[in-house]
Write an enzyme that holds these catalytic residues in place. Structure first.
Site: not given
Length: 399
Positions: A114, A119, A128, A186, A220, A231
């Site tokens: 990541y 991103h 958030r 992705e 991905d 998740y």
């Protein structure tokens, strides 16, 4: 004998010489390189000059050759440059259009990172919005990643069936089961381990060249609705594990030397096991084509964490790696909207559709075709081509 004419503007010239696995109609799978618009059988081209040619290349996988190590990789590359500029056996050379390409190596294990600050920040702002810092507290201290499923990594040209799973939308009173309705891509790069490490002996950041064989384009696939419900607290699982697609040509890390650039400034300073004199990224440009239309151009040079740091972090706890291990970079995104490497970013969670072939679109529909291409900076001002990853979405089979 055959002599290949290499166009001067080819991304598959002598500076590249990628590795892959091909077959002809009804024939066995064998290892090859690509030169211009031709596929060259490595065992036939290098035998008898290379004693190991049959052992390494008359096979349907690059793994035996990858395990031979960096000195042999360099020696073969030098010999190959010499051979493909001369006369080759007629039965070693084929037009690209006349062969089928396959998964180039047996994937031993798979980790997805990541590593793009852009991103991660975009997703933080999406999920958030009230948090003044879009990044999680750990993000600039370590390369965040998750362990994926190697058995569902597939090559370009293999279509993907829409996954089914459990999801719960914001207006659903209870979870439901069915096909994903927020299927996404992705755009990433994947890095292939040639020589692994023993358990308990981590790989340092300065040792990456002894272990990394090459790089591929990586898609991905992500079922965002399944992922969002599953998740917490352990991370992605079924929303990712149904498929990941890679390009059929593995570009050697040695071919990407000229593409090395410094990463963005890493602040705060990483802990000692992640430190490098100059953390290096790669000057690689990607483009994502949705039903024939380019919708975004992610730049890999913007990635915060270096491939060497990702590999070091993978092994710092004593974990072993093996020939054929694959780790992906995570979504590649730049600072601009047209550089975002996932549709959840590009359409801002579906609130800002993009126009594709005259239609307003957010996530993938059955029948959609995605192609991701990539080229890297090469020596002498030439580009190095990765080829592409092309996949069509098929309807799900769940009831």
């Amino acid at each position: 004998m055959t002599r290949i004419d290499i166009p001067t503007d080819s991304g598959f010239g002598l500076d590249n010489l990628p590795y892959g696995v091909y077959s002809r109609a009804g024939g066995e799978r064998r290892c090859a390189t690509r030169v211009g618009d031709h596929v060259v059988d490595l065992a036939l081209a290098l035998d008898p000059s290379l004693p190991q040619a049959q052992e390494w290349f008359a096979t349907g996988s690059l793994n035996v050759f990858m395990a031979a190590g960096p000195q042999q990789w360099s020696a073969v590359r030098s010999l190959l440059r010499e051979k493909v500029t001369g006369d080759l056996p007629d039965d070693a050379v084929f037009d690209v259009a006349d062969v089928a390409m396959h998964l180039p190596f047996e994937v031993a294990d798979y980790v997805d990172f990541y590593a793009s600050e852009h991103h991660a920040s975009n997703l933080g702002r999406l999920f958030r919005p009230d948090n003044p810092d879009p990044l999680m507290p750990n993000w600039k201290h370590l390369p965040v990643g998750y362990h994926g499923r190697s058995s569902t990594i597939i090559p370009s040209g293999v279509d993907v069936m829409r996954p089914c799973g459990q999801r719960k939308g914001p207006d659903d009173p209870e979870p439901v089961f069915g096909p994903s309705v927020r299927l996404d891509i992705e755009a990433e790069l994947g890095f292939v381990v040639g020589v692994g490490n023993d358990m308990g002996r981590p790989i340092g950041t300065q040792e990456a060249d002894e272990h990394l064989f090459g790089a591929v384009i990586f898609n991905d696939w992500s079922a965002r609705d399944i992922q969002a419900w599953e998740y917490v607290p352990l991370g992605p699982n079924l929303g990712k594990s149904f498929a990941s697609s890679i390009s059929c040509w593995v570009v050697p890390m040695e071919a990407l030397r000229a593409a090395r650039v410094p990463t963005p400034t890493q602040d705060p300073r990483p802990l000692p096991y992640l430190r490098m004199d100059t953390p290096w990224g790669l000057d690689i440009d990607l483009e994502v084509e949705w039903n024939g239309q380019v919708v975004t151009r992610p730049p890999y040079r913007e990635m915060y964490w270096s491939p060497a740091q990702m590999l070091a972090h993978t092994t710092v706890n004593g974990a072993a790696t093996r020939t054929g291990d694959l780790f992906a970079s995570g979504t590649i995104s730049g600072p601009e909207k047209d550089q975002r490497g996932a549709f959840i970013e590009l359409t801002w969670g579906g609130k800002e559709p993009v126009t594709v072939a005259g239609e307003r679109r957010t996530f993938l529909l059955d029948g959609d075709t995605i192609t991701i291409r990539a080229t890297a900076v090469g020596p002498h001002g030439r580009r190095i081509d990765f080829g592409d990853v092309t996949t069509t979405i098929l309807p799900c089979s769940c009831s």
